[in-house]
Design an enzyme around this catalytic site. Structure first.
Site, PDB file in Angstrom:
ATOM      1  NE  ARG A   1      -2.548  -5.600   7.012  1.00 16.55           N
ATOM      2  CZ  ARG A   1      -3.690  -6.145   6.611  1.00 16.55           C
ATOM      3  NH1 ARG A   1      -4.217  -7.159   7.289  1.00 16.55           N
ATOM      4  NH2 ARG A   1      -4.300  -5.694   5.531  1.00 16.55           N
TER       5      ARG A   1
ATOM      6  CD  GLU B   1      -9.145  -8.519  -3.657  1.00 19.37           C
ATOM      7  OE1 GLU B   1      -9.906  -8.038  -2.807  1.00 19.37           O
ATOM      8  OE2 GLU B   1      -8.055  -9.072  -3.382  1.00 19.37           O
TER       9      GLU B   1
ATOM     10  CB  THR C   1      -7.297  -5.500   9.880  1.00 18.54           C
ATOM     11  OG1 THR C   1      -7.836  -6.649   9.237  1.00 18.54           O
ATOM     12  CG2 THR C   1      -7.621  -4.249   9.076  1.00 18.54           C
TER      13      THR C   1
ATOM     14  CE1 TYR D   1      -9.519  -2.759   0.358  1.00 18.79           C
ATOM     15  CE2 TYR D   1      -8.593  -0.708  -0.434  1.00 18.79           C
ATOM     16  CZ  TYR D   1      -8.449  -1.926   0.220  1.00 18.79           C
ATOM     17  OH  TYR D   1      -7.225  -2.301   0.732  1.00 18.79           O
TER      18      TYR D   1
ATOM     19  CG  PHE E   1     -13.241   1.958   7.218  1.00 16.75           C
ATOM     20  CD1 PHE E   1     -12.784   1.366   6.050  1.00 16.75           C
ATOM     21  CD2 PHE E   1     -13.866   1.153   8.171  1.00 16.75           C
ATOM     22  CE1 PHE E   1     -12.937   0.009   5.825  1.00 16.75           C
ATOM     23  CE2 PHE E   1     -14.028  -0.210   7.951  1.00 16.75           C
ATOM     24  CZ  PHE E   1     -13.555  -0.785   6.771  1.00 16.75           C
TER      25      PHE E   1
ATOM     26  CG  ASN F   1      -3.721  -2.189   6.861  1.00 15.96           C
ATOM     27  OD1 ASN F   1      -3.571  -1.823   5.694  1.00 15.96           O
ATOM     28  ND2 ASN F   1      -4.773  -2.878   7.258  1.00 15.96           N
TER      29      ASN F   1
ATOM     30  CG  HIS G   1      -5.403  -5.975  -0.413  1.00 13.38           C
ATOM     31  ND1 HIS G   1      -6.638  -5.930   0.183  1.00 13.38           N
ATOM     32  CD2 HIS G   1      -5.505  -6.852  -1.446  1.00 13.38           C
ATOM     33  CE1 HIS G   1      -7.461  -6.748  -0.484  1.00 13.38           C
ATOM     34  NE2 HIS G   1      -6.799  -7.306  -1.465  1.00 13.38           N
TER      35      HIS G   1
ATOM     36  CE  LYS H   1      -4.033  -2.130   2.242  1.00 14.43           C
ATOM     37  NZ  LYS H   1      -4.999  -2.041   3.364  1.00 14.43           N
TER      38      LYS H   1
ATOM     39  NE  ARG I   1      -7.293 -12.550   5.193  1.00 10.37           N
ATOM     40  CZ  ARG I   1      -7.666 -11.272   5.066  1.00 10.37           C
ATOM     41  NH1 ARG I   1      -7.472 -10.618   3.921  1.00 10.37           N
ATOM     42  NH2 ARG I   1      -8.230 -10.642   6.069  1.00 10.37           N
TER      43      ARG I   1
HETATM   44  P1  ATP Z   1      -7.197  -5.817   3.194  1.00  7.66           P
HETATM   45  O1  ATP Z   1      -8.549  -6.078   2.565  1.00  7.66           O
HETATM   46  O2  ATP Z   1      -6.617  -4.445   2.833  1.00  7.66           O
HETATM   47  O3  ATP Z   1      -6.230  -6.930   2.968  1.00  7.66           O
HETATM   48  P2  ATP Z   1      -8.222  -6.732   5.704  1.00  7.66           P
HETATM   49  O4  ATP Z   1      -8.864  -7.804   4.897  1.00  7.66           O
HETATM   50  O5  ATP Z   1      -7.332  -7.130   6.826  1.00  7.66           O
HETATM   51  O6  ATP Z   1      -7.379  -5.776   4.769  1.00  7.66           O
HETATM   52  P3  ATP Z   1     -10.724  -5.303   5.663  1.00  7.66           P
HETATM   53  O7  ATP Z   1     -11.737  -5.464   6.723  1.00  7.66           O
HETATM   54  O8  ATP Z   1     -10.944  -5.955   4.329  1.00  7.66           O
HETATM   55  O9  ATP Z   1      -9.305  -5.734   6.267  1.00  7.66           O
HETATM   56  O10 ATP Z   1     -10.518  -3.738   5.454  1.00  7.66           O
HETATM   57  C1  ATP Z   1      -9.926  -3.241   4.266  1.00  7.66           C
HETATM   58  C2  ATP Z   1      -8.983  -2.121   4.633  1.00  7.66           C
HETATM   59  O11 ATP Z   1      -9.752  -1.029   5.166  1.00  7.66           O
HETATM   60  C3  ATP Z   1      -7.998  -2.441   5.764  1.00  7.66           C
HETATM   61  O12 ATP Z   1      -6.850  -3.121   5.333  1.00  7.66           O
HETATM   62  C4  ATP Z   1      -7.652  -1.052   6.251  1.00  7.66           C
HETATM   63  O13 ATP Z   1      -6.725  -0.392   5.370  1.00  7.66           O
HETATM   64  C5  ATP Z   1      -9.003  -0.361   6.162  1.00  7.66           C
HETATM   65  N1  ATP Z   1      -9.756  -0.455   7.418  1.00  7.66           N
HETATM   66  C6  ATP Z   1     -10.331  -1.555   7.948  1.00  7.66           C
HETATM   67  N2  ATP Z   1     -10.954  -1.282   9.102  1.00  7.66           N
HETATM   68  C7  ATP Z   1     -10.768   0.054   9.319  1.00  7.66           C
HETATM   69  C8  ATP Z   1     -11.150   0.967  10.352  1.00  7.66           C
HETATM   70  N3  ATP Z   1     -11.870   0.556  11.381  1.00  7.66           N
HETATM   71  N4  ATP Z   1     -10.759   2.255  10.219  1.00  7.66           N
HETATM   72  C9  ATP Z   1     -10.035   2.680   9.156  1.00  7.66           C
HETATM   73  N5  ATP Z   1      -9.641   1.870   8.150  1.00  7.66           N
HETATM   74  C10 ATP Z   1      -9.988   0.582   8.226  1.00  7.66           C
HETATM   75 MG    MG Z   2     -10.031  -7.373   3.161  1.00  7.72          MG
END
Ligand code: ATP
Ligand code: MG
Length: 141
Positions: A104, A128, A93, A51, A59, A114, A117, A11, A87
């Site tokens: 992370r 994706e 996350t 997304y 968010f 973070n 992805h 990212k 993962r």
């Molecule tokens: P990713 O999809 O990026 O691999 P993830 O699967 O661990 O991450 P998701 O729940 O899919 O987490 O959320 C997508 C992205 O949105 C997170 O990686 C983070 O950048 C952002 N995000 C998630 N939760 C929050 C939150 N509570 N506040 C701000 N940003 C958030």
């Molecule tokens: Mg995700």
């Protein structure tokens, strides 16, 4: 266990911090084959399309803005059980909750910024990968 492909992104926070090389090194050391990789800078709409599953989350707008703040590095990783293994290597996350030794834990600065992805399921990975790469860009096909 079968050979899978997953979509990873380094990212913008990690690219801007100069951590892309270290993250790529961890990916290679963990035994993933990088079958596609490029650096791009997404528009807000590019990020919103990627997304889209999160469009109702509070968010969402902030996340899309964050993903456009600098270049990012999408890549396709191949390995046995690649989706879950990537993962696991990423960690939780929220970096506060991420286990020691995960990407992370070591490179993320907040739950939003973070560092990386990873796709969360086979159907998500297929969407994706196709979002960023054409079949001609996937090596080892
Ligand atoms: P990713 O999809 O990026 O691999 P993830 O699967 O661990 O991450 P998701 O729940 O899919 O987490 O959320 C997508 C992205 O949105 C997170 O990686 C983070 O950048 C952002 N995000 C998630 N939760 C929050 C939150 N509570 N506040 C701000 N940003 C958030
Ligand atoms: Mg995700």
């Amino acid at each position: 266990m079968s050979v899978e492909r997953t979509l990873a992104i380094i990212k913008p926070d990690a690219v801007t911090a100069g951590a892309a090389g270290k993250i790529l090194s961890r990916i290679e050391q963990a035994g993933f084959k990088v079958v596609a990789l490029k650096m791009i800078q997404m528009s807000f709409d590019d990020a919103a399309g990627f997304y889209a599953v999160h469009r109702e989350r509070p968010f969402f707008k902030s996340l899309c803005t964050f993903m456009t703040q600098g270049p990012c590095i999408p890549m396709v990783l191949e390995a046995d059980d690649a989706i879950q293994r990537w993962r696991d290597l990423m960690g939780a996350t929220d970096p506060v909750k991420a286990a020691a030794g995960t990407i992370r834990k070591d490179f993320a600065t907040s739950i939003e910024a973070n560092a990386v992805h990873g796709s969360d399921a086979a159907a998500t990975a297929a969407f994706e990968i196709g979002y960023f790469f054409s079949s001609l860009e996937l090596c080892g096909r």
